[in-house]
Design a protein around this motif. Structure first.
Motif, PDB file in Angstrom:
ATOM      1  N   ARG A  30       0.836  -1.197   0.000  1.00 58.96           N
ATOM      2  CA  ARG A  30       0.000   0.000   0.000  1.00 58.96           C
ATOM      3  C   ARG A  30       0.871   1.247   0.000  1.00 58.96           C
ATOM      4  O   ARG A  30       0.613   2.193  -0.720  1.00 58.96           O
ATOM      5  N   GLU A  31       1.926   1.252   0.821  1.00 60.76           N
ATOM      6  CA  GLU A  31       2.822   2.408   0.860  1.00 60.76           C
ATOM      7  C   GLU A  31       3.502   2.621  -0.482  1.00 60.76           C
ATOM      8  O   GLU A  31       3.603   3.726  -0.968  1.00 60.76           O
ATOM      9  N   ARG A  32       3.964   1.535  -1.103  1.00 58.04           N
ATOM     10  CA  ARG A  32       4.587   1.670  -2.417  1.00 58.04           C
ATOM     11  C   ARG A  32       3.576   2.192  -3.417  1.00 58.04           C
ATOM     12  O   ARG A  32       3.893   3.009  -4.256  1.00 58.04           O
ATOM     13  N   GLY A  33       2.333   1.727  -3.330  1.00 60.94           N
ATOM     14  CA  GLY A  33       1.292   2.188  -4.253  1.00 60.94           C
ATOM     15  C   GLY A  33       1.046   3.670  -4.096  1.00 60.94           C
ATOM     16  O   GLY A  33       0.927   4.404  -5.077  1.00 60.94           O
ATOM     17  N   ASP A  34       0.959   4.161  -2.847  1.00 59.85           N
ATOM     18  CA  ASP A  34       0.739   5.590  -2.614  1.00 59.85           C
ATOM     19  C   ASP A  34       1.894   6.401  -3.175  1.00 59.85           C
ATOM     20  O   ASP A  34       1.688   7.416  -3.825  1.00 59.85           O
ATOM     21  N   ALA A  35       3.119   5.955  -2.931  1.00 56.76           N
ATOM     22  CA  ALA A  35       4.284   6.691  -3.415  1.00 56.76           C
ATOM     23  C   ALA A  35       4.311   6.692  -4.930  1.00 56.76           C
ATOM     24  O   ALA A  35       4.608   7.701  -5.560  1.00 56.76           O
ATOM     25  N   ALA A  36       3.976   5.557  -5.531  1.00 53.92           N
ATOM     26  CA  ALA A  36       3.991   5.481  -6.990  1.00 53.92           C
ATOM     27  C   ALA A  36       2.920   6.390  -7.574  1.00 53.92           C
ATOM     28  O   ALA A  36       3.138   7.050  -8.584  1.00 53.92           O
ATOM     29  N   THR A  37       1.756   6.438  -6.931  1.00 56.59           N
ATOM     30  CA  THR A  37       0.687   7.297  -7.424  1.00 56.59           C
ATOM     31  C   THR A  37       1.049   8.758  -7.226  1.00 56.59           C
ATOM     32  O   THR A  37       0.853   9.581  -8.109  1.00 56.59           O
ATOM     33  N   ALA A  38       1.603   9.094  -6.064  1.00 62.02           N
ATOM     34  CA  ALA A  38       1.916  10.486  -5.747  1.00 62.02           C
ATOM     35  C   ALA A  38       3.081  11.010  -6.561  1.00 62.02           C
ATOM     36  O   ALA A  38       3.153  12.185  -6.852  1.00 62.02           O
ATOM     37  N   ALA A  39       4.011  10.164  -6.922  1.00 59.48           N
ATOM     38  CA  ALA A  39       5.196  10.620  -7.638  1.00 59.48           C
ATOM     39  C   ALA A  39       5.322   9.861  -8.953  1.00 59.48           C
ATOM     40  O   ALA A  39       6.279   9.160  -9.194  1.00 59.48           O
ATOM     41  N   SER A  40       4.290   9.968  -9.755  1.00 58.77           N
ATOM     42  CA  SER A  40       4.272   9.270 -11.024  1.00 58.77           C
ATOM     43  C   SER A  40       5.438   9.706 -11.900  1.00 58.77           C
ATOM     44  O   SER A  40       5.728  10.885 -12.012  1.00 58.77           O
ATOM     45  N   PRO A  41       6.120   8.734 -12.531  1.00 56.96           N
ATOM     46  CA  PRO A  41       7.231   9.099 -13.390  1.00 56.96           C
ATOM     47  C   PRO A  41       6.769   9.745 -14.701  1.00 56.96           C
ATOM     48  O   PRO A  41       7.564  10.283 -15.438  1.00 56.96           O
ATOM     49  N   ALA A  42       5.472   9.679 -14.989  1.00 66.76           N
ATOM     50  CA  ALA A  42       4.951  10.282 -16.215  1.00 66.76           C
ATOM     51  C   ALA A  42       5.088  11.800 -16.133  1.00 66.76           C
ATOM     52  O   ALA A  42       4.946  12.382 -15.059  1.00 66.76           O
ATOM     53  N   PRO A  43       5.376  12.438 -17.257  1.00 67.54           N
ATOM     54  CA  PRO A  43       5.498  13.900 -17.252  1.00 67.54           C
ATOM     55  C   PRO A  43       4.183  14.564 -16.818  1.00 67.54           C
ATOM     56  O   PRO A  43       3.120  14.075 -17.137  1.00 67.54           O
ATOM     57  N   VAL A  44       4.309  15.639 -16.081  1.00 71.20           N
ATOM     58  CA  VAL A  44       3.149  16.374 -15.604  1.00 71.20           C
ATOM     59  C   VAL A  44       3.059  17.668 -16.390  1.00 71.20           C
ATOM     60  O   VAL A  44       3.981  18.478 -16.365  1.00 71.20           O
ATOM     61  N   GLY A  45       1.959  17.844 -17.094  1.00 76.91           N
ATOM     62  CA  GLY A  45       1.771  19.071 -17.851  1.00 76.91           C
ATOM     63  C   GLY A  45       2.806  19.227 -18.960  1.00 76.91           C
ATOM     64  O   GLY A  45       3.509  18.291 -19.321  1.00 76.91           O
ATOM     65  N   LYS A  46       2.877  20.443 -19.454  1.00 77.59           N
ATOM     66  CA  LYS A  46       3.804  20.752 -20.538  1.00 77.59           C
ATOM     67  C   LYS A  46       4.632  21.963 -20.128  1.00 77.59           C
ATOM     68  O   LYS A  46       4.090  22.998 -19.750  1.00 77.59           O
ATOM     69  N   VAL A  47       5.943  21.828 -20.207  1.00 82.38           N
ATOM     70  CA  VAL A  47       6.825  22.945 -19.871  1.00 82.38           C
ATOM     71  C   VAL A  47       6.820  23.914 -21.056  1.00 82.38           C
ATOM     72  O   VAL A  47       7.090  23.528 -22.190  1.00 82.38           O
ATOM     73  N   LEU A  48       6.478  25.152 -20.764  1.00 80.91           N
ATOM     74  CA  LEU A  48       6.383  26.180 -21.802  1.00 80.91           C
ATOM     75  C   LEU A  48       7.689  26.943 -21.942  1.00 80.91           C
ATOM     76  O   LEU A  48       8.546  26.905 -21.061  1.00 80.91           O
ATOM     77  N   ASP A  49       7.828  27.659 -23.035  1.00 78.78           N
ATOM     78  CA  ASP A  49       8.989  28.528 -23.229  1.00 78.78           C
ATOM     79  C   ASP A  49       8.901  29.765 -22.342  1.00 78.78           C
ATOM     80  O   ASP A  49       9.915  30.367 -22.009  1.00 78.78           O
ATOM     81  N   ASP A  50       7.666  30.152 -21.971  1.00 81.11           N
ATOM     82  CA  ASP A  50       7.464  31.333 -21.127  1.00 81.11           C
ATOM     83  C   ASP A  50       8.101  31.119 -19.763  1.00 81.11           C
ATOM     84  O   ASP A  50       8.090  30.016 -19.220  1.00 81.11           O
ATOM     85  N   THR A  51       8.637  32.210 -19.205  1.00 83.72           N
ATOM     86  CA  THR A  51       9.248  32.153 -17.877  1.00 83.72           C
ATOM     87  C   THR A  51       8.758  33.308 -17.024  1.00 83.72           C
ATOM     88  O   THR A  51       8.242  34.307 -17.536  1.00 83.72           O
ATOM     89  N   ASP A  52       8.952  33.180 -15.721  1.00 90.46           N
ATOM     90  CA  ASP A  52       8.649  34.297 -14.831  1.00 90.46           C
ATOM     91  C   ASP A  52       9.850  35.246 -14.822  1.00 90.46           C
ATOM     92  O   ASP A  52      10.827  35.031 -15.554  1.00 90.46           O
ATOM     93  N   ASP A  53       9.800  36.279 -14.001  1.00 91.63           N
ATOM     94  CA  ASP A  53      10.879  37.271 -13.946  1.00 91.63           C
ATOM     95  C   ASP A  53      12.210  36.685 -13.478  1.00 91.63           C
ATOM     96  O   ASP A  53      13.265  37.268 -13.705  1.00 91.63           O
ATOM     97  N   GLU A  54      12.173  35.530 -12.816  1.00 85.51           N
ATOM     98  CA  GLU A  54      13.393  34.885 -12.325  1.00 85.51           C
ATOM     99  C   GLU A  54      13.916  33.833 -13.303  1.00 85.51           C
ATOM    100  O   GLU A  54      14.880  33.141 -13.006  1.00 85.51           O
ATOM    101  N   GLY A  55      13.254  33.695 -14.461  1.00 85.12           N
ATOM    102  CA  GLY A  55      13.694  32.745 -15.473  1.00 85.12           C
ATOM    103  C   GLY A  55      13.195  31.326 -15.285  1.00 85.12           C
ATOM    104  O   GLY A  55      13.664  30.416 -15.945  1.00 85.12           O
ATOM    105  N   ARG A  56      12.213  31.129 -14.410  1.00 84.65           N
ATOM    106  CA  ARG A  56      11.668  29.788 -14.175  1.00 84.65           C
ATOM    107  C   ARG A  56      10.548  29.525 -15.184  1.00 84.65           C
ATOM    108  O   ARG A  56       9.625  30.324 -15.309  1.00 84.65           O
TER     109      ARG A  56
END
Length: 171
Positions: A30-56
């Motif tokens: 169960r603990e491994r399942g929660d960790a796997a679900t919470a920290a899925s290796p699949a990419p989350v969202g799409k990283v855009l070219d846009d950045t904030d004022d700090e370059g993030r």
């Protein structure tokens, strides 16, 4: 009679060992399942070219189920300011979390008048007395993933701003 008690005792120990190890195995899985679900290796969202004022870079996620934040600021009697964040679909991760994006997790960065003040891993912060000069100020909370990207929806960072006015101290 002693033979029966001996067999009964052995049977009881075997049952406890089997039950105990099955229980541990189930909790482990169960603990491994929660960790796997919470920290899925699949990419989350799409990283855009846009950045904030700090370059993030912005990390774009769909509006449905996206993290959200509200900020409330209240003056305290000692001249300090109590900042409370109200988050939605978001959980603060502890210091030292792995530098990867997990949907709806991370930290908030607090800005006063567009200047970074603190990285928050909890929903509260106190701006010290005397920090804000007389006048109106913007207090902004922006949500970040643990990899340093800015959570974004429709190309805009997930953030909220409150306006406060610091007055001169009373004599």
């Amino acid at each position: 009679m002693s033979w029966t008690r001996g067999n009964l005792a052995v049977a009881a120990v075997c049952v406890l060992l089997l039950t105990g190890s099955a229980g541990c195995g189930t909790g482990d899985a169960r603990e491994r399942g929660d960790a796997a679900t919470a920290a899925s290796p699949a990419p989350v969202g799409k990283v855009l070219d846009d950045t904030d004022d700090e370059g993030r870079h912005y990390r774009e996620v769909e509006k449905k189920g996206a993290p959200g934040v509200g900020v409330e600021v209240q003056p305290e009697a000692d001249g300090s300011w109590d900042v409370r964040l109200k988050v939605e679909n978001f959980r603060f991760t502890p210091t030292g979390a792995k530098a990867r994006a997990v949907h709806g997790r991370g930290a908030a960065r607090l800005y006063v008048d567009d200047q970074p003040v603190a990285d928050l891993r909890t929903p509260s912060y106190r701006i010290p007395a005397g920090y804000l000069p007389h006048g109106t100020h913007q207090v902004t909370a922006r949500l970040y993933a643990d990899d340093g990207t800015v959570w974004a929806v429709e190309g805009k960072p997930v953030q909220s701003t409150a306006y406060i006015t610091a007055s001169e101290p009373s004599p």
